[in-house]
Design a protein around this motif. Structure first.
Motif: not given
Length: 95
Positions: A2-12, A76-88
Motif C-alpha cells: 500500500i502506498l499512501n500519497h498525501v498532498l499538503l498545503k501549508l498556511k505559511d 503527535e505529528v498529525a496534531r502538529w501538522m494540524g496547526t500549520v496545515l491549510e488543506t490536504q
C-alpha cells in the motif's frame, strides 16, 4: 503493498516553514514498525494552486496503515501538522 500519497498545503508557505514540516514528517522514520518507508518531498514548482509537500508512506497492508494512523508517534505529528496545515488531499493505492 500500500502506498499512501498525501498532498499538503501549508498556511505559511515560506521555504523555511516548508522545510520544517518536511523535517517533522521525516522524523517518523524508524519510529513505527509498520511504516516501511516514508518520503516527504517539497514542491519545486510552487504556485497559488500548488501544494507545498507530498508525503508518501508505504505499508505491507491496509491493516498496517490503520495501525500507523493510530500510533502515538503519528498522532503527535498529525496534531502538529494540524496547526500549520491549510488543506490536504490524499490518494491511497495498492501496488
Amino acid at each position: 503493498m500500500i502506498l499512501n500519497h498525501v498532498l499538503l498545503k501549508l498556511k505559511d508557505r515560506r521555504p523555511e516553514h516548508i522545510e520544517q514540516a518536511q523535517t517533522v514528517l521525516l522524523g517518523l522514520r524508524g519510529k513505527i514498525n509498520v511504516l516501511l518507508d516514508v518520503q516527504a518531498e517539497a514542491n519545486v514548482r510552487p504556485g497559488p494552486s500548488a501544494y507545498d509537500l507530498i508525503l508518501i508512506t508505504k505499508f505491507a497492508s491496509l491493516e498496517d496503515m490503520d495501525e500507523y494512523l493510530i500510533h502515538p508517534a503519528h498522532q503527535e505529528v498529525a496534531r502538529w501538522m494540524g496547526t500549520v496545515l491549510e488543506t490536504q488531499a490524499s490518494v491511497c493505492c495498492s501496488i
